[in-house]
Design an enzyme around this catalytic site. Structure first.
Site, PDB file in Angstrom:
ATOM      1  N   LYS A 160      33.199 -26.488   5.729  1.00  0.00           N
ATOM      2  CA  LYS A 160      33.715 -25.115   5.894  1.00  0.00           C
ATOM      3  C   LYS A 160      34.813 -24.885   4.847  1.00  0.00           C
ATOM      4  O   LYS A 160      36.003 -24.921   5.157  1.00  0.00           O
ATOM      5  CB  LYS A 160      34.264 -24.916   7.312  1.00  0.00           C
ATOM      6  CG  LYS A 160      33.218 -24.355   8.275  1.00  0.00           C
ATOM      7  CD  LYS A 160      33.777 -24.117   9.646  1.00  0.00           C
ATOM      8  CE  LYS A 160      34.452 -22.782   9.818  1.00  0.00           C
ATOM      9  NZ  LYS A 160      33.575 -21.633   9.917  1.00  0.00           N
TER      10      LYS A 160
HETATM   11  N1  PMP Z   1      27.674 -20.773  10.077  1.00  0.00           N
HETATM   12  C1  PMP Z   1      28.808 -20.373   9.473  1.00  0.00           C
HETATM   13  C2  PMP Z   1      28.736 -19.992   8.032  1.00  0.00           C
HETATM   14  C3  PMP Z   1      30.012 -20.309  10.179  1.00  0.00           C
HETATM   15  O1  PMP Z   1      31.125 -19.907   9.580  1.00  0.00           O
HETATM   16  C4  PMP Z   1      30.016 -20.656  11.556  1.00  0.00           C
HETATM   17  C5  PMP Z   1      31.292 -20.551  12.337  1.00  0.00           C
HETATM   18  N2  PMP Z   1      32.040 -21.715  12.284  1.00  0.00           N
HETATM   19  C6  PMP Z   1      28.821 -21.082  12.136  1.00  0.00           C
HETATM   20  C7  PMP Z   1      27.667 -21.131  11.367  1.00  0.00           C
HETATM   21  C8  PMP Z   1      28.765 -21.532  13.563  1.00  0.00           C
HETATM   22  O2  PMP Z   1      29.429 -22.766  13.673  1.00  0.00           O
HETATM   23  P1  PMP Z   1      30.170 -23.216  15.024  1.00  0.00           P
HETATM   24  O3  PMP Z   1      29.167 -23.097  16.098  1.00  0.00           O
HETATM   25  O4  PMP Z   1      30.576 -24.609  14.754  1.00  0.00           O
HETATM   26  O5  PMP Z   1      31.302 -22.291  15.196  1.00  0.00           O
END
Ligand code: PMP
Length: 307
Positions: A160
């Site tokens: 991220k």
């Molecule tokens: N894809 C992206 C690009 C994101 O930013 C997120 C949010 N974190 C998700 C998927 C979903 O991830 P998570 O379930 O870990 O929040």
């Protein structure tokens, strides 16, 4: 969206400070070059029990460490230390409502050049009250974006990385400017990847399908939970590439993520998904998810941390 409060307490490099007392320079490396990693988790308030539950806090901080490793950043705090700091932050801010915890490991020193070996790294945690990010009750309309998801060969979406969210911003803005609620992005091979901040699940017949990691997705914590939960609701779940036109003929569609929770998608590019209403299976997934998040399903108590 949550608004920062200058009096709220944040965690910054091991100290608890007022949000308004943290200052960064104009030439901060992460500001110039996007050299940071972040993560986000939710806390759910259970009013009956007067208890806040942090959902999957360990998984989120493990991913923060993985993101940092991919980018070459040193996070000075172990996962357990980040968990303790989060609990302490919730306590100091006296939060008794649904909230969101934003973690950030970033190049906080100032520097003009791209190399960052000599630039200081910081770790910060902020907590904000937060309600819904997307309309989980009524569902949303999506547009397939003209912006292609960043490829792992360019900037890893698996990490991220703050700078990657320029790609998300362009897609989200394009969709909302065109009157839609959210974007769905394709990967560089033309297959469905994910939303700007959400993973995607599509139901055809009795099978839920989600794009595999090689579709340039973030390996979402919510996605992982759904891979485990969906079979318990009587449906098969598969990871396989999804074509764009499958979105036009599928029976149910949802976006999932920490912010998005479980958001039903009712329409893609103006074509109704199934009957254009929230499907029964999506409802069942939502019901189970929210029950777990609020600490009302003892089978999944291990996904929660009391704060
Ligand atoms: N894809 C992206 C690009 C994101 O930013 C997120 C949010 N974190 C998700 C998927 C979903 O991830 P998570 O379930 O870990 O929040």
């Amino acid at each position: 969206m949550p608004v920062p409060d200058p009096d709220r307490i944040v965690f910054f490099d091991g100290e608890y400070k007022r949000h308004g007392d943290v200052h960064l320079g104009l030439l901060t490396h992460a500001l110039l070059y996007g050299t940071g990693c972040f993560d986000g988790l939710r806390g759910y308030w259970n009013a009956d029990r007067e208890q806040l539950y942090l959902l999957q806090v360990k998984a989120h901080y493990e991913r923060l460490h993985q993101s940092s490793k991919i980018l070459g950043l040193d996070c000075a705090f172990a996962v357990e230390e980040l968990i303790e700091a989060t609990i302490e932050l919730v306590r100091r801010n006296e939060l008794k409502e649904d909230c969101y915890v934003r973690s950030l490991v970033f190049k906080s020193g100032e520097g003009f050049g791209v190399p960052f070996a000599d630039v200081a790294t910081s770790t910060a945690l902020s907590v904000l009250p937060m309600g819904k990010y997307l309309d989980t009750d009524r569902g949303i309309r999506c547009k397939v974006s003209t912006w292609i998801r960043v490829s792992d060969a360019a900037i890893p979406v698996r990490a991220k990385v703050t700078g990657v969210y320029v790609n998300s911003h362009l897609a989200k803005n394009e969709a909302t400017d065109a009157g839609f609620d959210e974007a769905i992005m394709l990967d560089s091979t033309g297959h469905v990847s994910e939303g700007p901040g959400e993973n995607l699940f599509m139901k055809r017949g009795d099978v839920w399908i989600t794009p595999p990691p090689y579709a340039d997705i973030l390996e979402g914590v919510t996605r992982k939970m759904l891979l485990e939960l969906i079979p318990t609701l009587g449906c098969e779940v598969l990871e396989r590439p999804i074509d764009r036109t499958e979105l036009y003929i599928c029976d149910e569609l949802l976006l999932c993520g920490t912010g998005a929770e479980i958001t039903p998608v009712l329409d893609v590019d103006g074509r109704p998904v199934g009957a254009g209403k929230i499907g029964d299976s999506t409802r069942a997934i939502q019901d189970l998810y929210f029950k777990i998040a609020r600490g009302d399903d003892p089978r999944y108590a291990h996904w929660l941390t009391r704060a």
